[in-house]
Design a protein around this motif. Sequence first.
Motif, PDB file in Angstrom:
ATOM      1  N   ALA A  88     -12.022 -29.063  36.802  1.00 57.38           N
ATOM      2  CA  ALA A  88     -12.686 -28.669  38.043  1.00 57.38           C
ATOM      3  C   ALA A  88     -11.891 -29.174  39.243  1.00 57.38           C
ATOM      4  O   ALA A  88     -11.348 -30.274  39.228  1.00 57.38           O
ATOM      5  CB  ALA A  88     -14.105 -29.216  38.085  1.00 57.38           C
ATOM      6  N   GLN A  89     -11.854 -28.329  40.256  1.00 62.84           N
ATOM      7  CA  GLN A  89     -11.156 -28.654  41.496  1.00 62.84           C
ATOM      8  C   GLN A  89     -12.123 -28.380  42.644  1.00 62.84           C
ATOM      9  O   GLN A  89     -12.693 -27.292  42.724  1.00 62.84           O
ATOM     10  CB  GLN A  89      -9.910 -27.773  41.618  1.00 62.84           C
ATOM     11  CG  GLN A  89      -8.991 -28.120  42.752  1.00 62.84           C
ATOM     12  CD  GLN A  89      -7.769 -27.212  42.779  1.00 62.84           C
ATOM     13  OE1 GLN A  89      -7.605 -26.438  43.697  1.00 62.84           O
ATOM     14  NE2 GLN A  89      -6.921 -27.306  41.764  1.00 62.84           N
ATOM     15  N   SER A  90     -12.320 -29.360  43.509  1.00 65.18           N
ATOM     16  CA  SER A  90     -13.178 -29.143  44.672  1.00 65.18           C
ATOM     17  C   SER A  90     -12.395 -29.454  45.937  1.00 65.18           C
ATOM     18  O   SER A  90     -11.509 -30.314  45.956  1.00 65.18           O
ATOM     19  CB  SER A  90     -14.450 -29.990  44.597  1.00 65.18           C
ATOM     20  OG  SER A  90     -14.145 -31.359  44.459  1.00 65.18           O
ATOM     21  N   TRP A  91     -12.719 -28.708  46.973  1.00 59.56           N
ATOM     22  CA  TRP A  91     -12.127 -28.869  48.301  1.00 59.56           C
ATOM     23  C   TRP A  91     -13.261 -29.127  49.274  1.00 59.56           C
ATOM     24  O   TRP A  91     -14.118 -28.263  49.469  1.00 59.56           O
ATOM     25  CB  TRP A  91     -11.342 -27.611  48.699  1.00 59.56           C
ATOM     26  CG  TRP A  91     -10.108 -27.421  47.890  1.00 59.56           C
ATOM     27  CD1 TRP A  91      -9.986 -26.755  46.708  1.00 59.56           C
ATOM     28  CD2 TRP A  91      -8.805 -27.929  48.196  1.00 59.56           C
ATOM     29  NE1 TRP A  91      -8.685 -26.811  46.265  1.00 59.56           N
ATOM     30  CE2 TRP A  91      -7.936 -27.515  47.155  1.00 59.56           C
ATOM     31  CE3 TRP A  91      -8.284 -28.683  49.254  1.00 59.56           C
ATOM     32  CZ2 TRP A  91      -6.582 -27.843  47.146  1.00 59.56           C
ATOM     33  CZ3 TRP A  91      -6.934 -29.001  49.241  1.00 59.56           C
ATOM     34  CH2 TRP A  91      -6.090 -28.587  48.196  1.00 59.56           C
ATOM     35  N   LEU A  92     -13.299 -30.321  49.826  1.00 63.43           N
ATOM     36  CA  LEU A  92     -14.363 -30.751  50.717  1.00 63.43           C
ATOM     37  C   LEU A  92     -13.780 -30.931  52.116  1.00 63.43           C
ATOM     38  O   LEU A  92     -13.067 -31.903  52.370  1.00 63.43           O
ATOM     39  CB  LEU A  92     -14.962 -32.072  50.226  1.00 63.43           C
ATOM     40  CG  LEU A  92     -15.354 -32.118  48.742  1.00 63.43           C
ATOM     41  CD1 LEU A  92     -15.635 -33.536  48.299  1.00 63.43           C
ATOM     42  CD2 LEU A  92     -16.545 -31.241  48.489  1.00 63.43           C
ATOM     43  N   LEU A 111     -19.941 -34.087  40.814  1.00 68.26           N
ATOM     44  CA  LEU A 111     -20.281 -33.461  42.089  1.00 68.26           C
ATOM     45  C   LEU A 111     -21.604 -32.712  41.969  1.00 68.26           C
ATOM     46  O   LEU A 111     -22.446 -32.774  42.852  1.00 68.26           O
ATOM     47  CB  LEU A 111     -19.155 -32.513  42.523  1.00 68.26           C
ATOM     48  CG  LEU A 111     -19.363 -31.706  43.793  1.00 68.26           C
ATOM     49  CD1 LEU A 111     -19.416 -32.622  45.010  1.00 68.26           C
ATOM     50  CD2 LEU A 111     -18.246 -30.681  43.961  1.00 68.26           C
ATOM     51  N   ARG A 148     -15.181 -19.682  40.723  1.00 76.48           N
ATOM     52  CA  ARG A 148     -15.212 -20.456  41.956  1.00 76.48           C
ATOM     53  C   ARG A 148     -16.358 -19.959  42.828  1.00 76.48           C
ATOM     54  O   ARG A 148     -16.791 -18.808  42.705  1.00 76.48           O
ATOM     55  CB  ARG A 148     -13.894 -20.377  42.721  1.00 76.48           C
ATOM     56  CG  ARG A 148     -13.664 -19.055  43.427  1.00 76.48           C
ATOM     57  CD  ARG A 148     -12.384 -19.053  44.233  1.00 76.48           C
ATOM     58  NE  ARG A 148     -12.247 -17.786  44.952  1.00 76.48           N
ATOM     59  CZ  ARG A 148     -11.181 -17.426  45.630  1.00 76.48           C
ATOM     60  NH1 ARG A 148     -10.132 -18.223  45.687  1.00 76.48           N
ATOM     61  NH2 ARG A 148     -11.150 -16.266  46.256  1.00 76.48           N
ATOM     62  N   LEU A 158     -18.157 -26.240  51.161  1.00 76.72           N
ATOM     63  CA  LEU A 158     -17.275 -26.866  50.181  1.00 76.72           C
ATOM     64  C   LEU A 158     -16.966 -25.823  49.118  1.00 76.72           C
ATOM     65  O   LEU A 158     -17.768 -24.932  48.852  1.00 76.72           O
ATOM     66  CB  LEU A 158     -17.892 -28.124  49.566  1.00 76.72           C
ATOM     67  CG  LEU A 158     -19.210 -28.008  48.818  1.00 76.72           C
ATOM     68  CD1 LEU A 158     -19.075 -28.585  47.429  1.00 76.72           C
ATOM     69  CD2 LEU A 158     -20.268 -28.781  49.590  1.00 76.72           C
ATOM     70  N   VAL A 160     -15.765 -25.085  45.159  1.00 82.84           N
ATOM     71  CA  VAL A 160     -15.667 -25.644  43.810  1.00 82.84           C
ATOM     72  C   VAL A 160     -15.120 -24.561  42.882  1.00 82.84           C
ATOM     73  O   VAL A 160     -15.630 -23.443  42.864  1.00 82.84           O
ATOM     74  CB  VAL A 160     -17.039 -26.138  43.295  1.00 82.84           C
ATOM     75  CG1 VAL A 160     -16.920 -26.660  41.862  1.00 82.84           C
ATOM     76  CG2 VAL A 160     -17.611 -27.216  44.206  1.00 82.84           C
ATOM     77  N   GLU A 162     -13.845 -24.032  38.711  1.00 82.16           N
ATOM     78  CA  GLU A 162     -13.911 -24.632  37.385  1.00 82.16           C
ATOM     79  C   GLU A 162     -13.207 -23.720  36.389  1.00 82.16           C
ATOM     80  O   GLU A 162     -13.506 -22.535  36.327  1.00 82.16           O
ATOM     81  CB  GLU A 162     -15.371 -24.811  36.962  1.00 82.16           C
ATOM     82  CG  GLU A 162     -16.137 -25.778  37.845  1.00 82.16           C
ATOM     83  CD  GLU A 162     -17.508 -25.277  38.272  1.00 82.16           C
ATOM     84  OE1 GLU A 162     -18.350 -26.122  38.584  1.00 82.16           O
ATOM     85  OE2 GLU A 162     -17.729 -24.043  38.310  1.00 82.16           O
TER      86      GLU A 162
END
Length: 175
Positions: A88-92, A111, A148, A158, A160, A162
């Motif tokens: 998983a990659q998240s950009w906040l 998260l 996503r 945000l 997310v 996966e």
Amino acid sequence: MTISLISLDALWQDARQLNLPPLLAPWLLEPASLTARFKRHCQQFRVQVLNEQRSELPAFLRQLLPDTAAAQLREVILWCNDMPCVYAQSWLPQQTVTALRPLADLGERPLGDYIFQQPGLQRGIIEATQLDIALPLLSIAERCYARRSVFTLNGLPLLVAEAFLPAVALLGKTR
């Protein structure tokens, strides 16, 4: 400069419009917390943080997170019964992290455990694609389905994404 382990630069499409593999479709289309879904399938669930840093938002993500030049990038592996199941990659964006301080200090907390308990959460459409995933530390080099979504939490965005690793197929029937 962006230093993510996996690039999300791909052709993303509305997941409801795609012919998804039957085994993965329920996972890819899950509207609620993926973390909660995994916890229902696992005796042991854990998050492994691979990377967490402030980073420049890649140009191909800027249309999803307008007015965001830099964001907190977080990359994790979701483990189920000692099997790596999801990258998983998240950009906040900074304004999101500043307003919602718990997001800055998640550590190994999922998260999903935080955001899906917030009353002001809204999810955009779920988009899907296939990504080439290379995680040498886990001996994984596969083309995997990914999803996503852009979430808004109290009006703050945000992103997310996966990617479902091969071990998801070993979880058996979905619940």
